[in-house]
Design a protein around this motif. Structure first.
Motif, PDB file in Angstrom:
ATOM      1  N   UNK A 118      -6.455  -3.871 -18.192  1.00 19.43           N
ATOM      2  CA  UNK A 118      -7.049  -5.217 -18.201  1.00 19.43           C
ATOM      3  C   UNK A 118      -7.245  -5.778 -19.608  1.00 19.43           C
ATOM      4  N   UNK A 119      -6.884  -5.013 -20.643  1.00 18.55           N
ATOM      5  CA  UNK A 119      -6.901  -5.517 -22.013  1.00 18.55           C
ATOM      6  C   UNK A 119      -5.487  -5.756 -22.537  1.00 18.55           C
ATOM      7  N   UNK A 120      -4.503  -5.606 -21.653  1.00 20.62           N
ATOM      8  CA  UNK A 120      -3.121  -5.852 -22.044  1.00 20.62           C
ATOM      9  C   UNK A 120      -2.444  -4.693 -22.735  1.00 20.62           C
ATOM     10  N   UNK A 121      -3.033  -3.490 -22.652  1.00 22.13           N
ATOM     11  CA  UNK A 121      -2.421  -2.302 -23.248  1.00 22.13           C
ATOM     12  C   UNK A 121      -1.491  -1.642 -22.238  1.00 22.13           C
ATOM     13  N   UNK A 122      -0.327  -1.214 -22.701  1.00 24.38           N
ATOM     14  CA  UNK A 122       0.651  -0.579 -21.828  1.00 24.38           C
ATOM     15  C   UNK A 122       0.121   0.758 -21.329  1.00 24.38           C
ATOM     16  N   UNK A 123       0.216   0.988 -19.986  1.00 19.95           N
ATOM     17  CA  UNK A 123      -0.224   2.245 -19.386  1.00 19.95           C
ATOM     18  C   UNK A 123       0.942   3.153 -19.028  1.00 19.95           C
ATOM     19  N   UNK A 124       1.834   2.676 -18.153  1.00 17.24           N
ATOM     20  CA  UNK A 124       2.953   3.517 -17.726  1.00 17.24           C
ATOM     21  C   UNK A 124       4.061   2.659 -17.133  1.00 17.24           C
ATOM     22  N   UNK A 125       5.173   3.323 -16.872  1.00 18.25           N
ATOM     23  CA  UNK A 125       6.381   2.664 -16.379  1.00 18.25           C
ATOM     24  C   UNK A 125       6.844   3.368 -15.108  1.00 18.25           C
ATOM     25  N   UNK A 126       7.255   2.579 -14.091  1.00 19.50           N
ATOM     26  CA  UNK A 126       7.815   3.130 -12.854  1.00 19.50           C
ATOM     27  C   UNK A 126       9.254   2.621 -12.760  1.00 19.50           C
ATOM     28  N   UNK A 127      10.243   3.510 -12.898  1.00 18.90           N
ATOM     29  CA  UNK A 127      11.630   3.041 -12.813  1.00 18.90           C
ATOM     30  C   UNK A 127      11.971   2.547 -11.411  1.00 18.90           C
ATOM     31  N   UNK A 128      12.756   1.466 -11.348  1.00 19.90           N
ATOM     32  CA  UNK A 128      13.161   0.904 -10.066  1.00 19.90           C
ATOM     33  C   UNK A 128      14.283  -0.095 -10.277  1.00 19.90           C
ATOM     34  N   UNK A 129      15.144  -0.226  -9.268  1.00 17.69           N
ATOM     35  CA  UNK A 129      16.178  -1.266  -9.298  1.00 17.69           C
ATOM     36  C   UNK A 129      15.830  -2.398  -8.332  1.00 17.69           C
ATOM     37  N   UNK A 130      14.625  -2.374  -7.804  1.00 19.15           N
ATOM     38  CA  UNK A 130      14.200  -3.361  -6.813  1.00 19.15           C
ATOM     39  C   UNK A 130      13.886  -4.705  -7.459  1.00 19.15           C
ATOM     40  N   UNK A 131      14.089  -5.773  -6.716  1.00 17.14           N
ATOM     41  CA  UNK A 131      13.693  -7.105  -7.160  1.00 17.14           C
ATOM     42  C   UNK A 131      12.537  -7.653  -6.327  1.00 17.14           C
ATOM     43  N   UNK A 132      11.893  -6.779  -5.578  1.00 19.46           N
ATOM     44  CA  UNK A 132      10.790  -7.168  -4.698  1.00 19.46           C
ATOM     45  C   UNK A 132       9.743  -6.058  -4.713  1.00 19.46           C
ATOM     46  N   UNK A 133       8.477  -6.427  -4.590  1.00 17.23           N
ATOM     47  CA  UNK A 133       7.418  -5.442  -4.409  1.00 17.23           C
ATOM     48  C   UNK A 133       6.245  -6.080  -3.701  1.00 17.23           C
ATOM     49  N   UNK A 134       5.364  -5.231  -3.181  1.00 16.91           N
ATOM     50  CA  UNK A 134       4.126  -5.696  -2.584  1.00 16.91           C
ATOM     51  C   UNK A 134       3.115  -4.562  -2.662  1.00 16.91           C
ATOM     52  N   UNK A 135       1.904  -4.829  -2.191  1.00 17.68           N
ATOM     53  CA  UNK A 135       0.841  -3.838  -2.222  1.00 17.68           C
ATOM     54  C   UNK A 135       0.213  -3.669  -0.850  1.00 17.68           C
ATOM     55  N   UNK A 136      -0.238  -2.459  -0.588  1.00 21.03           N
ATOM     56  CA  UNK A 136      -1.114  -2.149   0.535  1.00 21.03           C
ATOM     57  C   UNK A 136      -2.171  -1.223  -0.018  1.00 21.03           C
ATOM     58  N   UNK A 137      -3.376  -1.734  -0.179  1.00 17.19           N
ATOM     59  CA  UNK A 137      -4.486  -1.017  -0.803  1.00 17.19           C
ATOM     60  C   UNK A 137      -4.070  -0.546  -2.194  1.00 17.19           C
TER      61      UNK A 137
END
Length: 195
Positions: A118-137
């Motif tokens: 929440x301060x704009x500092x980089x945390x981690x990276x998740x590799x993916x070739x997807x152009x879509x995402x969503x959340x559930x909890x």
């Protein structure tokens, strides 16, 4: 009419951002205007992406700078330079941004997800070739080929759910079901227990 580059639901409200007009609008659940921010030149020259947080702030991405702006007080809270934190971050390939659980996520074309605090500092990276995402909890989920990748953002655990349908463009999930949508406007519904 302006092109809407970002749309987000949050706390019974709706957030819209137009890159063309450099304007953000927050609508109530009844689609009445609650807030409008026209980004002025003293805040930014040109915002590429914007998203809203649940604590009355907006995130702006501009020229490798992350800016947090309070839309109630109309003040820039802080800015953080991505160019010093991330050598391979290319803002020209960012498809979407989203604020979630005090984190900020950027989806890059055919690269993956960059997660910031929440301060704009980089945390981690998740590799993916997807152009879509969503959340559930606490689960980030996205489509890759004939698989749904579900990633717990706090436990850093990945789960893979396979399906036989092809040309799936996006999916939606709830606690019980998975909805798959293809490029021909077909929908498949599965019970959540499929593996």
């Amino acid at each position: 009419y302006q092109t809407v580059n970002s749309f987000q639901n949050f706390s019974l409200s709706h957030f819209l951002f137009s890159q063309e007009s450099q304007k953000t609008i927050i609508l109530s659940r009844f689609l009445t205007k609650k807030s409008e921010v026209i980004v002025s030149s003293n805040i930014s020259n040109f915002i590429e992406l914007a998203c809203v947080t649940n604590d009355q702030h907006l995130w702006f991405l501009e020229n490798y700078q992350l800016k947090k702006y309070n839309y109630q007080t109309h003040r820039l809270v802080f800015e953080n330079s991505l160019i010093y934190n991330l050598q391979d971050f290319n803002e020209n390939t960012v498809l979407k941004s989203l604020s979630f659980h005090n984190n900020l996520l950027f989806l890059h074309t055919n690269t993956g997800f960059y997660i910031f605090d929440n301060l704009g500092n980089f945390n981690y990276f998740i590799p993916s070739i997807s152009n879509y995402f969503s959340f559930l909890e606490n689960e980030l989920y996205f489509i890759e080929g004939q698989k749904i990748i579900s990633y717990n953002i706090f436990l850093h655990q990945k789960q893979i759910i396979s399906f036989k349908e092809k040309n799936i463009e996006f999916c939606q999930m709830n606690d019980e079901k998975i909805y798959l949508f293809d490029n021909q406007k077909n929908v498949w519904i599965y019970k959540k227990s499929i593996k």
